[in-house]
Design an enzyme around this catalytic site. Structure first.
Site, PDB file in Angstrom:
ATOM      1  N   TYR A 153       0.904  -1.114  -0.018  1.00  0.00           N
ATOM      2  CA  TYR A 153       0.083  -0.009  -0.061  1.00  0.00           C
ATOM      3  C   TYR A 153       0.920   1.377  -0.100  1.00  0.00           C
ATOM      4  CZ  TYR A 153      -3.982   2.877   1.706  1.00  0.00           C
ATOM      5  OH  TYR A 153      -4.956   3.892   1.896  1.00  0.00           O
ATOM      6  N   LYS A 157       0.935   4.111  -3.126  1.00  0.00           N
ATOM      7  CA  LYS A 157       0.523   5.452  -2.679  1.00  0.00           C
ATOM      8  C   LYS A 157       1.791   6.205  -3.077  1.00  0.00           C
ATOM      9  CE  LYS A 157      -3.565   4.631  -1.597  1.00  0.00           C
ATOM     10  NZ  LYS A 157      -4.834   5.086  -2.397  1.00  0.00           N
TER      11      LYS A 157
HETATM   12  P1  NAP Z   1     -13.692   2.081   1.142  1.00  0.00           P
HETATM   13  O1  NAP Z   1     -14.662   2.710   2.101  1.00  0.00           O
HETATM   14  O2  NAP Z   1     -13.214   0.701   1.313  1.00  0.00           O
HETATM   15  O3  NAP Z   1     -14.322   2.211  -0.287  1.00  0.00           O
HETATM   16  C1  NAP Z   1     -13.603   1.797  -1.501  1.00  0.00           C
HETATM   17  C2  NAP Z   1     -14.026   2.382  -2.529  1.00  0.00           C
HETATM   18  O4  NAP Z   1     -13.444   1.945  -3.775  1.00  0.00           O
HETATM   19  C3  NAP Z   1     -15.396   1.714  -2.704  1.00  0.00           C
HETATM   20  O5  NAP Z   1     -16.579   2.388  -3.510  1.00  0.00           O
HETATM   21  C4  NAP Z   1     -15.341   0.343  -3.888  1.00  0.00           C
HETATM   22  O6  NAP Z   1     -16.087  -0.026  -4.786  1.00  0.00           O
HETATM   23  C5  NAP Z   1     -13.976   1.063  -4.745  1.00  0.00           C
HETATM   24  N1  NAP Z   1     -13.072   0.134  -5.113  1.00  0.00           N
HETATM   25  C6  NAP Z   1     -12.304  -0.848  -4.389  1.00  0.00           C
HETATM   26  N2  NAP Z   1     -11.493  -1.387  -5.594  1.00  0.00           N
HETATM   27  C7  NAP Z   1     -11.865  -0.987  -6.899  1.00  0.00           C
HETATM   28  C8  NAP Z   1     -11.655  -1.218  -8.080  1.00  0.00           C
HETATM   29  N3  NAP Z   1     -10.366  -2.167  -8.357  1.00  0.00           N
HETATM   30  N4  NAP Z   1     -12.293  -0.610  -9.050  1.00  0.00           N
HETATM   31  C9  NAP Z   1     -13.296   0.376  -8.933  1.00  0.00           C
HETATM   32  N5  NAP Z   1     -13.488   0.809  -7.617  1.00  0.00           N
HETATM   33  C10 NAP Z   1     -12.899   0.016  -6.616  1.00  0.00           C
HETATM   34  O7  NAP Z   1     -12.476   2.955   1.243  1.00  0.00           O
HETATM   35  P2  NAP Z   1     -12.131   4.826   1.706  1.00  0.00           P
HETATM   36  O8  NAP Z   1     -11.528   4.537   2.915  1.00  0.00           O
HETATM   37  O9  NAP Z   1     -13.221   5.484   1.299  1.00  0.00           O
HETATM   38  O10 NAP Z   1     -10.725   4.721   0.820  1.00  0.00           O
HETATM   39  C11 NAP Z   1     -11.081   5.673  -0.429  1.00  0.00           C
HETATM   40  C12 NAP Z   1      -9.502   6.128  -0.606  1.00  0.00           C
HETATM   41  O11 NAP Z   1      -8.803   6.718   0.313  1.00  0.00           O
HETATM   42  C13 NAP Z   1      -8.565   4.808  -0.961  1.00  0.00           C
HETATM   43  O12 NAP Z   1      -7.762   4.939  -2.148  1.00  0.00           O
HETATM   44  C14 NAP Z   1      -7.825   4.744   0.173  1.00  0.00           C
HETATM   45  O13 NAP Z   1      -6.549   3.987  -0.093  1.00  0.00           O
HETATM   46  C15 NAP Z   1      -7.684   5.980   0.658  1.00  0.00           C
HETATM   47  N6  NAP Z   1      -7.325   6.448   1.949  1.00  0.00           N
HETATM   48  C16 NAP Z   1      -8.046   6.019   3.038  1.00  0.00           C
HETATM   49  C17 NAP Z   1      -7.667   6.215   4.315  1.00  0.00           C
HETATM   50  C18 NAP Z   1      -8.884   5.699   5.503  1.00  0.00           C
HETATM   51  O14 NAP Z   1      -8.272   6.123   6.597  1.00  0.00           O
HETATM   52  N7  NAP Z   1     -10.152   5.334   5.336  1.00  0.00           N
HETATM   53  C19 NAP Z   1      -6.668   6.819   4.813  1.00  0.00           C
HETATM   54  C20 NAP Z   1      -5.722   6.956   3.571  1.00  0.00           C
HETATM   55  C21 NAP Z   1      -6.088   7.036   2.269  1.00  0.00           C
HETATM   56  P3  NAP Z   1     -17.388  -1.111  -4.281  1.00  0.00           P
HETATM   57  O15 NAP Z   1     -18.281  -0.188  -3.207  1.00  0.00           O
HETATM   58  O16 NAP Z   1     -18.070  -1.325  -5.722  1.00  0.00           O
HETATM   59  O17 NAP Z   1     -16.549  -2.280  -3.494  1.00  0.00           O
END
Ligand code: NAP
Length: 242
Positions: A153, A157
């Protein structure tokens, strides 16, 4: 017809970005991988703001599928323009490198880094022709400082951060900005199984962030007000030292 495309817009941070961009008046393309019900829920939250929304199901890691679904949409909707792209789709597959499988390494890199490439390639040329655009890449604290248990990861990133800085310089003269947002711990499905009680003690603000707080920053980068900012990575993490 001006559109914003949010990859992984069905849930979490992506959903909050869709709503924020709808508030700014953009029609929204909501990409998702498999969770149609969640994408439909996002669509209903978008429609409250009186803009159009379309759901686009494709796996960002699958180049052929991106070309077919997104490239197909662009071909059919010649009068529409994707002015804002949020490369947000991402997954975690955490484990120490010594026990990491090729699949765990590959799927994380393919979703975040290759996914960003696949989607941006489809959207970029029309944006260049239009001489205006906003590209926002969702990265992470892990991509800045590296996190043990997240070699895959962190690499994905950090790769996105390098691409953000390089692409920003390539296309700055066309009035297209490319920036990255590096969240810390945000309350979504992705962080659900983490030990929140232990982790909040590391965060100066003593809480996880909300997806809506990240979306506010996306809204700013998507707006004309951010016009002279490009190639930057902005952290949003409650004061965690990066
Ligand atoms: P999440 O709640 O797990 O949601 C993930 C989203 O990405 C869902 O809409 C999922 O679609 C979609 N997705 C996953 N794999 C995919 C693919 N191969 N093609 C198209 N769509 C895909 O994640 P989140 O926490 O909102 O994170 C969003 C972004 O922020 C990510 O890039 C993550 O790395 C980054 N981020 C998150 C955090 C955190 O603390 N949450 C921190 C730093 C960075 P489905 O609903 O269809 O599964």
């Amino acid at each position: 017809m001006k559109y914003a495309l949010v990859t992984g817009g069905s849930r979490g941070i992506g959903r909050a970005c869709c709503v924020k961009l709808a508030q700014l008046g953009y029609n929204i393309l909501v990409n998702y991988k498999g969770n149609r019900a969640a994408a439909e829920e996002t669509a209903s939250l978008i429609e409250i703001h009186g803009v159009k929304t379309e759901l686009l199901a494709f796996d960002v890691a699958d180049k052929d599928s991106v070309r077919e679904e997104l490239g197909g949409w662009i071909d059919v909707n010649k009068g529409s323009l994707i002015e804002v792209l949020v490369n947000n789709a991402g997954i975690r597959q955490d484990t120490l490198l010594m026990s990491m499988t090729d699949e765990q390494w590959g799927s994380v890199l393919d979703t975040s880094l290759q996914g960003m490439y696949n989607v941006t390639k489809q959207v970029l040329n029309p944006m260049l022709l239009n001489r205006y655009g906003r590209i926002i890449n969702m990265v992470s604290l892990s991509g800045l400082k590296g996190m043990p248990g997240q070699v895959n990861y962190s690499a994905a990133k950090a790769g996105m951060i390098g691409a953000t800085k390089a692409l920003a310089q390539e296309i700055a003269k066309r009035n297209i900005t490319v920036n990255a947002i590096a969240p810390g711990f945000i309350k979504t499905d992705m962080t659900e199984e983490l030990n929140g009680k232990e982790l909040v003690n590391l965060i100066p603000m003593k809480r996880f962030g909300m997806a809506e707080e990240v979306a506010e920053l996306v809204g700013f980068f998507a707006s004309q007000q951010s016009s002279y900012i490009t190639g930057q990575v902005v952290s949003i993490n409650g004061g965690l030292y990066t």
